[in-house]
Enzyme design. Structure first.
Site, PDB file in Angstrom:
ATOM      1  N   GLY A  14     133.328  67.915  14.317  1.00 58.07           N
ATOM      2  CA  GLY A  14     132.094  68.003  13.547  1.00 58.07           C
ATOM      3  C   GLY A  14     132.135  68.952  12.367  1.00 58.07           C
ATOM      4  N   SER A  15     133.316  69.183  11.786  1.00 57.07           N
ATOM      5  CA  SER A  15     133.345  70.100  10.640  1.00 57.07           C
ATOM      6  C   SER A  15     132.683  69.459   9.412  1.00 57.07           C
ATOM      7  CB  SER A  15     134.770  70.549  10.324  1.00 57.07           C
ATOM      8  OG  SER A  15     135.539  69.512   9.784  1.00 57.07           O
ATOM      9  N   MET A  92     134.666  57.793  15.496  1.00 56.54           N
ATOM     10  CA  MET A  92     135.911  57.043  15.693  1.00 56.54           C
ATOM     11  C   MET A  92     135.715  55.738  16.468  1.00 56.54           C
ATOM     12  SD  MET A  92     137.593  59.051  13.854  1.00 56.54           S
ATOM     13  CE  MET A  92     139.356  58.888  13.922  1.00 56.54           C
ATOM     14  N   ARG A  93     134.589  55.070  16.251  1.00 53.95           N
ATOM     15  CA  ARG A  93     134.373  53.745  16.830  1.00 53.95           C
ATOM     16  C   ARG A  93     134.229  52.742  15.698  1.00 53.95           C
ATOM     17  NH1 ARG A  93     135.838  53.060  21.657  1.00 53.95           N
ATOM     18  NH2 ARG A  93     134.540  51.217  21.873  1.00 53.95           N
ATOM     19  N   HIS A 111     136.710  59.197   4.954  1.00 52.69           N
ATOM     20  CA  HIS A 111     138.049  58.888   5.468  1.00 52.69           C
ATOM     21  C   HIS A 111     139.058  59.795   4.757  1.00 52.69           C
ATOM     22  CE1 HIS A 111     141.257  56.579   7.271  1.00 52.69           C
ATOM     23  NE2 HIS A 111     141.859  56.556   6.090  1.00 52.69           N
ATOM     24  N   ASP A 147     137.425  50.901   7.005  1.00 55.01           N
ATOM     25  CA  ASP A 147     137.753  51.785   5.885  1.00 55.01           C
ATOM     26  C   ASP A 147     137.763  51.045   4.547  1.00 55.01           C
ATOM     27  OD1 ASP A 147     137.938  53.972   7.595  1.00 55.01           O
ATOM     28  OD2 ASP A 147     140.049  53.607   8.016  1.00 55.01           O
ATOM     29  N   ALA A 175     138.763  69.478   1.165  1.00 54.75           N
ATOM     30  CA  ALA A 175     138.191  68.622   0.123  1.00 54.75           C
ATOM     31  C   ALA A 175     137.084  67.736   0.692  1.00 54.75           C
ATOM     32  CB  ALA A 175     139.287  67.774  -0.511  1.00 54.75           C
ATOM     33  N   GLU A 176     137.271  67.265   1.914  1.00 53.49           N
ATOM     34  CA  GLU A 176     136.223  66.439   2.552  1.00 53.49           C
ATOM     35  C   GLU A 176     134.899  67.192   2.607  1.00 53.49           C
ATOM     36  OE1 GLU A 176     137.207  64.371   6.252  1.00 53.49           O
ATOM     37  OE2 GLU A 176     139.307  64.831   5.907  1.00 53.49           O
TER      38      GLU A 176
HETATM   39  C1  GAR Z   1     137.906  63.944   9.307  1.00 57.87           C
HETATM   40  O1  GAR Z   1     139.140  64.269   8.711  1.00 57.87           O
HETATM   41  C2  GAR Z   1     137.476  62.554   8.917  1.00 57.87           C
HETATM   42  O2  GAR Z   1     137.794  62.221   7.601  1.00 57.87           O
HETATM   43  C3  GAR Z   1     138.262  61.716   9.892  1.00 57.87           C
HETATM   44  O3  GAR Z   1     138.162  62.410  11.096  1.00 57.87           O
HETATM   45  C4  GAR Z   1     138.050  63.817  10.823  1.00 57.87           C
HETATM   46  C5  GAR Z   1     136.839  64.326  11.537  1.00 57.87           C
HETATM   47  O4  GAR Z   1     136.770  65.726  11.442  1.00 57.87           O
HETATM   48  N1  GAR Z   1     137.738  60.391   9.992  1.00 57.87           N
HETATM   49  C6  GAR Z   1     138.507  59.312  10.125  1.00 57.87           C
HETATM   50  O5  GAR Z   1     139.712  59.365  10.229  1.00 57.87           O
HETATM   51  C7  GAR Z   1     137.748  58.002  10.167  1.00 57.87           C
HETATM   52  N2  GAR Z   1     138.604  56.920   9.822  1.00 57.87           N
HETATM   53  P1  GAR Z   1     135.432  66.497  11.751  1.00 57.87           P
HETATM   54  O6  GAR Z   1     134.960  66.013  13.124  1.00 57.87           O
HETATM   55  O7  GAR Z   1     135.819  67.945  11.786  1.00 57.87           O
HETATM   56  O8  GAR Z   1     134.439  66.192  10.675  1.00 57.87           O
END
Ligand code: GAR
Length: 220
Positions: A14-15, A92-93, A111, A147, A175-176
C-alpha cells in the site's frame, strides 16, 4: 468545488495508497479517499488507510465462487460510497470486462513499467533481461486487456549498472509515488479527456529535458 471521491484497491504493502493519502492531506488537493479495499486480509495497506481515518475493508476473492461474484461484492461498496474514481494501486487481481466496462474511464491502474512494454508480472526482471537503459511507470485507464488502456501519466527512470530487480523496483516506486497523485489530480481537475483510446490533457507542460541513459556527461 467538491472533491473527487476515490476508492483505492490494494493487495499488499500500500505504498501507492500512502502516496495518495499524503496528497489528499493538502487542503487544495482536488480528491479525497472515501474507501480502501483489499482482496488480501493481511494487506499492510489496510492499516495505512485506518491510520488515516479511511474506511478500509477486505473482500477476499477466495470466498467467492467465481470472478463475477467477487466483482459484484467489490462493486457494491464502491457504488454505495458514491465513488467517482477507482484507483488500482498494487491490486493484483485481473478484472473481468463486466467490472471494467461498468467503471469505464473511472478506473485507473498504476503499473511499474513504461507501457506498453513489459505488462504483467516480473516487470523489472524482464526489463533488466531485455537490457533496457530506461525504465519507468505508467498510470492508465483500465481496459479489459491486462495493463492496457489510455495513458494518463508516465515517468522514466534510468537503469543503473549493477541494478537488480529490487533496486530497479525501488527507483521506479519512488516515481510511482509522484505519478499516481498527479494522475488523480489531473483527472479530478477535469483536464483529462479520452479521445480514441488516447488521453488528451489540457494545459500539460512538456518535460524540461530528455532523460538520456547513460548520461552524456561523463561519457564524452
Ligand atoms: C507497485 O509497484 C505497483 O505498480 C505494482 O505493484 C506495486 C504495489 O506496491 N502493480 C502492478 O504490478 C500491477 N500490475 P504498493 O502496494 O506499495 O503500492
Amino acid at each position: 468545488m467538491a472533491r473527487l471521491r476515490l476508492a483505492v484497491l490494494i493487495s499488499g504493502r500500500g505504498s501507492n495508497l500512502q502516496a495518495l493519502i499524503d496528497a489528499c492531506a493538502a487542503a487544495d488537493y482536488p480528491a479525497e479517499i472515501v474507501l480502501a479495499v483489499s482482496n488480501e486480509p493481511d494487506a499492510a495497506g489496510l492499516e495505512r488507510a485506518r491510520r488515516a481515518g479511511i474506511p478500509a475493508e477486505t473482500i477476499d476473492h477466495r470466498e467467492f465462487s467465481d470472478r463475477k461474484a467477487f466483482e459484484r461484492a467489490l462493486d457494491w461498496p464502491l457504488a454505495g460510497a458514491d465513488v467517482g474514481l477507482v484507483c488500482l494501486a498494487g491490486f493484483m487481481r485481473l478484472l473481468t470486462p463486466w467490472f471494467v466496462e461498468r467503471w469505464r474511464d473511472r478506473l485507473i491502474n498504476i503499473h511499474p513499467s513504461l507501457l506498453p512494454a513489459f505488462p504483467g508480472l516480473d516487470t523489472h526482471a524482464r526489463a533488466l533481461a531485455a537490457g533496457v537503459r530506461i525504465a519507468g511507470c505508467t498510470v492508465h485507464f483500465v481496459r479489459p486487456a491486462m495493463d492496457r488502456g489510455p495513458i494518463v501519466v508516465q515517468a522514466a527512470v534510468s537503469v543503473e549498472e549493477g541494478d537488480d530487480a529490487a533496486s530497479l523496483a525501488a527507483r521506479v516506486l519512488a516515481a510511482e509515488h509522484r505519478c499516481l497523485p498527479l494522475a488523480v489530480r489531473l483527472i479530478a481537475e477535469g483536464r483529462v479527456r479520452v479521445v480514441g483510446e488516447r488521453c488528451e490533457i489540457a494545459g500539460a507542460a512538456a518535460p524540461f529535458s530528455p532523460l538520456i541513459s547513460p548520461s552524456p556527461s561523463g561519457c564524452g
